[in-house]
Design an enzyme around this catalytic site. Structure first.
Site, PDB file in Angstrom:
ATOM      1  N   LYS A   1       7.609  41.045  25.988  1.00 33.22           N
ATOM      2  CA  LYS A   1       7.114  41.969  25.052  1.00 33.22           C
ATOM      3  C   LYS A   1       7.253  43.224  25.711  1.00 33.22           C
ATOM      4  O   LYS A   1       6.480  43.348  26.556  1.00 33.22           O
ATOM      5  CB  LYS A   1       5.941  41.591  24.427  1.00 33.22           C
ATOM      6  CG  LYS A   1       5.617  40.282  23.667  1.00 33.22           C
ATOM      7  CD  LYS A   1       4.326  39.775  23.904  1.00 33.22           C
ATOM      8  CE  LYS A   1       3.930  39.543  25.185  1.00 33.22           C
ATOM      9  NZ  LYS A   1       2.409  39.460  25.422  1.00 33.22           N
TER      10      LYS A   1
ATOM     11  N   THR B   1      -1.074  40.091  41.948  1.00 32.31           N
ATOM     12  CA  THR B   1      -1.240  41.355  40.797  1.00 32.31           C
ATOM     13  C   THR B   1      -1.017  42.484  41.151  1.00 32.31           C
ATOM     14  O   THR B   1      -0.919  43.058  42.227  1.00 32.31           O
ATOM     15  CB  THR B   1      -2.728  41.063  40.178  1.00 32.31           C
ATOM     16  OG1 THR B   1      -2.801  41.710  39.041  1.00 32.31           O
ATOM     17  CG2 THR B   1      -4.004  41.958  41.377  1.00 32.31           C
TER      18      THR B   1
ATOM     19  N   MET C   1     -18.205  37.347  50.090  1.00 33.77           N
ATOM     20  CA  MET C   1     -18.971  37.182  51.130  1.00 33.77           C
ATOM     21  C   MET C   1     -20.242  37.554  50.641  1.00 33.77           C
ATOM     22  O   MET C   1     -21.520  38.100  51.057  1.00 33.77           O
ATOM     23  CB  MET C   1     -18.739  38.707  52.097  1.00 33.77           C
ATOM     24  CG  MET C   1     -17.505  38.813  52.631  1.00 33.77           C
ATOM     25  SD  MET C   1     -17.132  40.220  53.589  1.00 33.77           S
ATOM     26  CE  MET C   1     -16.607  41.113  52.455  1.00 33.77           C
TER      27      MET C   1
ATOM     28  N   ASP D   1       8.636  36.584  30.810  1.00 38.37           N
ATOM     29  CA  ASP D   1       8.333  37.903  29.925  1.00 38.37           C
ATOM     30  C   ASP D   1       9.031  39.221  30.471  1.00 38.37           C
ATOM     31  O   ASP D   1       9.552  38.895  31.569  1.00 38.37           O
ATOM     32  CB  ASP D   1       6.681  37.989  29.824  1.00 38.37           C
ATOM     33  CG  ASP D   1       6.243  38.378  31.095  1.00 38.37           C
ATOM     34  OD1 ASP D   1       6.616  38.916  32.158  1.00 38.37           O
ATOM     35  OD2 ASP D   1       4.921  38.266  31.178  1.00 38.37           O
TER      36      ASP D   1
HETATM   37  N1  SAH Z   1      -0.681  40.096  34.865  1.00 37.27           N
HETATM   38  C1  SAH Z   1      -0.181  41.540  35.383  1.00 37.27           C
HETATM   39  C2  SAH Z   1      -0.526  42.550  34.517  1.00 37.27           C
HETATM   40  C3  SAH Z   1       0.017  42.464  33.168  1.00 37.27           C
HETATM   41  S1  SAH Z   1      -0.549  43.856  32.298  1.00 37.27           S
HETATM   42  C4  SAH Z   1      -0.539  41.555  36.901  1.00 37.27           C
HETATM   43  O1  SAH Z   1      -1.338  40.731  37.360  1.00 37.27           O
HETATM   44  O2  SAH Z   1      -0.078  42.478  37.519  1.00 37.27           O
HETATM   45  C5  SAH Z   1       1.213  44.802  32.510  1.00 37.27           C
HETATM   46  C6  SAH Z   1       0.732  46.245  33.434  1.00 37.27           C
HETATM   47  O3  SAH Z   1       0.603  45.844  34.561  1.00 37.27           O
HETATM   48  C7  SAH Z   1       1.677  47.314  33.296  1.00 37.27           C
HETATM   49  O4  SAH Z   1       1.392  47.986  32.247  1.00 37.27           O
HETATM   50  C8  SAH Z   1       1.358  47.929  34.456  1.00 37.27           C
HETATM   51  O5  SAH Z   1       0.111  48.887  34.371  1.00 37.27           O
HETATM   52  C9  SAH Z   1       1.026  46.781  35.548  1.00 37.27           C
HETATM   53  N2  SAH Z   1       2.122  46.346  36.174  1.00 37.27           N
HETATM   54  C10 SAH Z   1       2.877  45.318  36.218  1.00 37.27           C
HETATM   55  N3  SAH Z   1       3.761  45.272  37.455  1.00 37.27           N
HETATM   56  C11 SAH Z   1       3.730  46.244  37.999  1.00 37.27           C
HETATM   57  C12 SAH Z   1       4.360  47.032  38.859  1.00 37.27           C
HETATM   58  N4  SAH Z   1       5.277  46.287  39.426  1.00 37.27           N
HETATM   59  N5  SAH Z   1       4.348  48.422  39.178  1.00 37.27           N
HETATM   60  C13 SAH Z   1       3.195  49.104  38.470  1.00 37.27           C
HETATM   61  N6  SAH Z   1       2.458  48.555  37.462  1.00 37.27           N
HETATM   62  C14 SAH Z   1       2.874  47.325  37.158  1.00 37.27           C
END
Ligand code: SAH
Length: 253
Positions: free
Chosen positions: A58, A119, A169, A36
């Protein structure tokens, strides 16, 4: 069931060094990769030359493929290739639609596994030296989706009944946790998972409800460390487990 395998892989927030070894191994063993828009160039450069790659990314406002189209394409690829990797930013199960893709594939009997990723919340906080939890400052963490499928902020996203709650915990306090949440208006039949030694070879897990949480935790507390996950999302695993049990019964009949 065909013998191909799909791996939903979390690629982390962008820094290639934050890719897990398991994610790297999956990328290196893939015959086809669907990635993606959040995947960084450095990570794309790790894809082997002989692997087919598809950008199904997307971006807000400029949709390339709908989620339904991605699901269908992923399924089609699984029929054509032995090992298909679905590479997603961050963690596949945190606002990553990984759950929808997993369900779609499982309904079609495609073997699917998940490789978690770092994440954005963890990656961004660490890079700014912000501890997401800290004794005395922050003892719980909520991750919200800031927009609905229509794009706006949807206040019902803060609706407690739709929140997933994870207790770290909490094994020795399961009784109090269960009692408190029921007193706070959570339904006793809210789905709960208790996972001990998670991701390790000796992982043990039980699926139950808020009402059965104390008994589950009591039975499993010699297996700590353990994590408690609560919310209707747990029901998705329960549903899948029931399907597997029915399938095993059918095969052994
Ligand atoms: N599955 C992803 C999130 C997808 S939703 C995760 O676990 O991180 C997409 C959103 O994630 C973006 O709009 C932004 O808010 C955040 N995001 C993802 N990568 C990022 C990055 N490197 N820096 C800041 N925000 C990020």
């Amino acid at each position: 069931m065909n013998d191909s395998h799909v791996i939903l892989v979390g690629a982390g927030p962008g820094d290639p060094d934050l890719l897990t070894i398991k994610a790297l191994k999956a990328i290196q063993s893939a015959d086809a990769i669907l990635y993606d828009a959040l995947i960084s160039e450095e990570i794309l450069a790790m894809i082997p030359d002989n692997c087919k790659r598809f950008n199904v990314g997307k971006r807000c406002g400029a949709h390339k493929m709908s989620q339904a189209e991605i699901n269908e394409f992923l399924y089609k690829m699984s029929l054509r290739h032995q090992c298909v990797v679905r590479l997603k930013g961050g963690d596949p199960f945190i606002f990553g639609r990984g759950g929808e893709e997993l369900e779609y594939l499982q309904e079609r009997n495609v073997e699917t596994t998940v490789v978690p990723g770092i994440t954005a919340a963890a990656g961004c906080a660490a890079s700014c030296n912000i501890p997401l939890t800290h004794r005395g400052y922050g003892n719980s963490l909520l991750l919200h989706s800031g927009h609905s499928s229509a794009g706006e902020f949807d206040p019902t996203h803060t609706d407690k009944s739709k929140q997933t709650q994870v207790f770290y915990m909490g094994m020795n306090q399961a009784e109090s946790i269960s009692r408190y949440l029921i007193e706070q208006g959570h339904q006793p039949d809210t789905e709960v998972a208790v996972i001990c030694q998670g991701t390790r070879k000796n992982q043990a897990s039980q699926l139950g409800t808020l009402a059965t949480l104390p008994a589950m935790a009591e039975e499993m507390k010699h297996l700590t460390p353990g994590l408690i996950i609560l919310g209707s999302v747990v029901g998705l695993a329960t549903h899948q487990q029931q399907k597997l049990l029915l399938e095993q019964e059918r095969l052994s009949a």
